[in-house]
Design a protein around this motif. Structure first.
Motif, short mmCIF file in Angstrom:
data_model
loop_
_atom_site.label_atom_id
_atom_site.label_comp_id
_atom_site.label_asym_id
_atom_site.label_seq_id
_atom_site.Cartn_x
_atom_site.Cartn_y
_atom_site.Cartn_z
N THR A 1 13.24 5.37 -5.62
CA THR A 1 11.91 5.45 -5.02
C THR A 1 11.13 4.17 -5.27
OG1 THR A 1 10.93 6.47 -7.00
CG2 THR A 1 11.83 7.95 -5.32
N LEU A 2 10.31 3.81 -4.28
CA LEU A 2 9.42 2.65 -4.39
C LEU A 2 8.07 3.05 -3.84
CD1 LEU A 2 12.42 1.55 -3.10
CD2 LEU A 2 11.41 -0.58 -3.95
N ASN A 3 7.03 2.42 -4.36
CA ASN A 3 5.68 2.70 -3.86
C ASN A 3 4.82 1.46 -3.97
OD1 ASN A 3 3.90 2.86 -6.49
ND2 ASN A 3 5.76 4.01 -6.95
N GLY A 4 3.78 1.41 -3.14
CA GLY A 4 2.88 0.27 -3.20
C GLY A 4 1.67 0.46 -2.31
N SER A 5 0.63 -0.27 -2.62
CA SER A 5 -0.60 -0.22 -1.82
C SER A 5 -0.45 -1.13 -0.62
CB SER A 5 -1.80 -0.70 -2.65
OG SER A 5 -1.89 0.02 -3.85
N GLY A 6 -0.90 -0.58 0.51
CA GLY A 6 -0.79 -1.42 1.69
C GLY A 6 -2.01 -1.48 2.59
N LEU A 7 -3.25 -1.59 2.11
CA LEU A 7 -3.65 -2.03 0.78
C LEU A 7 -4.70 -1.08 0.20
CD1 LEU A 7 -4.38 -5.69 1.94
CD2 LEU A 7 -2.39 -5.04 0.61
N ALA A 8 -5.28 -1.47 -0.97
CA ALA A 8 -6.46 -0.79 -1.48
C ALA A 8 -7.63 -1.15 -0.55
CB ALA A 8 -6.75 -1.23 -2.91
N VAL A 9 -8.19 -0.13 0.10
CA VAL A 9 -9.18 -0.40 1.16
C VAL A 9 -10.45 -1.01 0.60
CG1 VAL A 9 -10.50 0.61 3.06
CG2 VAL A 9 -8.22 1.50 2.52
N GLY A 10 -10.95 -0.47 -0.51
CA GLY A 10 -12.19 -0.99 -1.08
C GLY A 10 -12.07 -2.44 -1.52
N ARG A 11 -10.98 -2.78 -2.14
CA ARG A 11 -10.80 -4.16 -2.60
C ARG A 11 -10.59 -5.10 -1.41
NH1 ARG A 11 -7.87 -4.48 -8.53
NH2 ARG A 11 -9.11 -2.82 -9.50
#
Length: 446
Positions: free
Chosen positions: A397-407
């Motif tokens: 399994t892999l995961n990641g932000s695509g992206l953090a909207v607030g930042r």
């Protein structure tokens, strides 16, 4: 969860790798593990001996009954009964020992990939590459402001949020709320139409077992917001009724394959979702108290891949490029950083961070983490596939932000600010903003 066979076969090697995460290594009580394993082996050996003895006695009774039907077999039957009683005791103890070992393993993080840099903290992270936009971001021939000052006239309101919920919450209204929504829609559209992800809408509240599956529980319970305490409404005993607000859609998306045996042809599985995320930030007192960088509630577009082990390294690279594509389309300068062992997340064996340039802070700040978890989460989730040889194998399994909207909103505000307080809208976002090229304050924002 680590493969317990790794610890049984070479505990010293596993401990050395864990030691590179933090100093001193706090994850595994070596003496207690050894004691539990020693007793488990002893009980297992005794169980096998009793099973063999019972089998032999049963044969003897059978022979006796066939050859001398009238001969009593009381002594042999008594021995079988004694063996059965001891087997029951061994079985109960074995369950207790397995449960104790399981509890220990749930608190042990993933082993760092042997290819990543070794270091005790972020100072040992390595910058792998930088990227800057091809077109010109407006130069700053005026004092640069941070997103808090820029955002206030556009509808960024911390005072109202504090009255509603306390510190580390924000209200967005008017122009800035629209820009925030546009960013999330833009990210989802890119990931689904260009990168092959399936868009999902998932619950924002999950049972405890879902958080155990991805590694947030039991270690990080203090960072979670409990939506319901345990023991209510007759919930399943394994969770005691406890429910939590999600800290990331990684939890829900990865749990899609909980207790699942997949066909090899079903891999890879690419999922994305836009959700709010809820984190108490228990360990971040005094950090980033100004603005949107570290909030208790924030939005994120999450990417999850569930893949064949042989494809996991390539998936890590592709996911990193998928997150980079969002920043490139927005024209935001960034760098890709490989995390060292001491900065690695609990479930990850390897991680690339994307750090975006924020002129208001004169610094790069994290905007996405792309993590390869190997089979660590799969073991906790019992997520497997049947390989070409017909054997069951753990998925990776892999995961990641695509992206953090607030930042990302912060980065757009600070990089596209103008002297008059307006914000130039990146070309990629303009279709999501009704064709607007510039964001200005409006009465709705006040």
């Amino acid at each position: 969860m680590l493969d317990i066979q790794l610890l049984r076969k070479d505990l010293d090697s596993a401990l050395r790798r864990l030691q590179t995460r933090k100093t001193p290594q706090p994850f595994l009580d070596e003496a207690r593990f050894a004691a539990l394993e020693s007793e488990r082996k002893g009980v297992q050996i005794r169980t096998e001996a009793l099973q063999s003895q019972r089998k032999t006695l049963s044969k003897q009774i059978g022979i006796l009954k066939s050859q001398e039907p009238d001969t009593p077999a009381d002594d042999l039957l008594a021995q079988v009964e004694a063996a059965n009683a001891e087997l029951e005791t061994c079985s109960q103890r074995l369950e207790e020992l397995q449960a104790a070992l399981q509890t220990m393993l749930l608190a042990v993080p993933n082993l760092p990939d042997e290819r990543i840099p070794v270091g005790s903290n972020e100072s040992a992270n390595i910058v792998r590459r930088n990227w800057s936009p091809e077109w010109d971001i407006p130069g700053f021939a005026f004092p640069v402001r941070d997103h808090v000052d820029i955002g206030a006239p556009l509808g960024l309101d911390f005072d109202t949020a504090t009255k509603l919920s306390g510190a580390r919450f924000a209200v967005l209204r008017g122009p800035i709320a629209r820009l925030h929504r546009a960013l999330a829609q833009f990210m989802l559209d890119v990931h689904t139409t260009q990168h092959g992800y399936t868009e999902c809408y998932t619950p924002y509240i999950v049972r405890a077992h879902a958080l155990r599956g991805t590694g947030q529980l039991p270690k990080f319970e203090a960072d979670l917001f409990a939506a319901k305490k345990g023991g209510q409404d007759g919930e399943e005993a394994q969770d005691d009724g406890a429910m939590y607000l999600i800290p990331t859609a990684e939890v829900t998306l990865t749990n899609f394959v909980q207790d699942t045996l997949l066909a090899e042809s079903a891999l890879p599985i690419l999922l994305t979702a836009h959700t709010p995320c809820f984190r108490s930030e228990a360990g971040s007192a005094g950090r980033d108290t100004r603005g949107l960088i570290r909030q208790h509630q924030f939005d994120k577009v999450e990417m999850v891949q569930i893949v064949h082990p042989d494809a996991a390294d390539a998936a890590l690279e592709s996911m990193t490029h998928h997150a980079e594509a969002i920043l490139q389309k927005l024209g935001l300068a960034y760098r890709v950083v490989e995390l060292c062992t001491g900065d690695l997340g609990f479930a990850a064996c390897r991680t690339f961070d994307l750090e975006v340039w924020l002129p208001g802070q004169n610094a790069y700040r994290e905007i996405s983490s792309i993590s390869h978890c190997g089979d660590f989460q799969a073991r906790r989730l019992q997520a497997r596939f049947k390989n070409a040889q017909g054997k069951n194998e753990w998925v990776h399994t892999l995961n990641g932000s695509g992206l953090a909207v607030g930042r990302t909103l912060v980065a757009v505000l600070e990089n596209y600010q103008n002297a008059d307080g307006s914000i130039s809208i990146p070309p990629a976002l303009q279709p999501y903003m009704g064709g607007l090229e510039r964001l200005v304050a409006s009465p709705d924002a006040n």
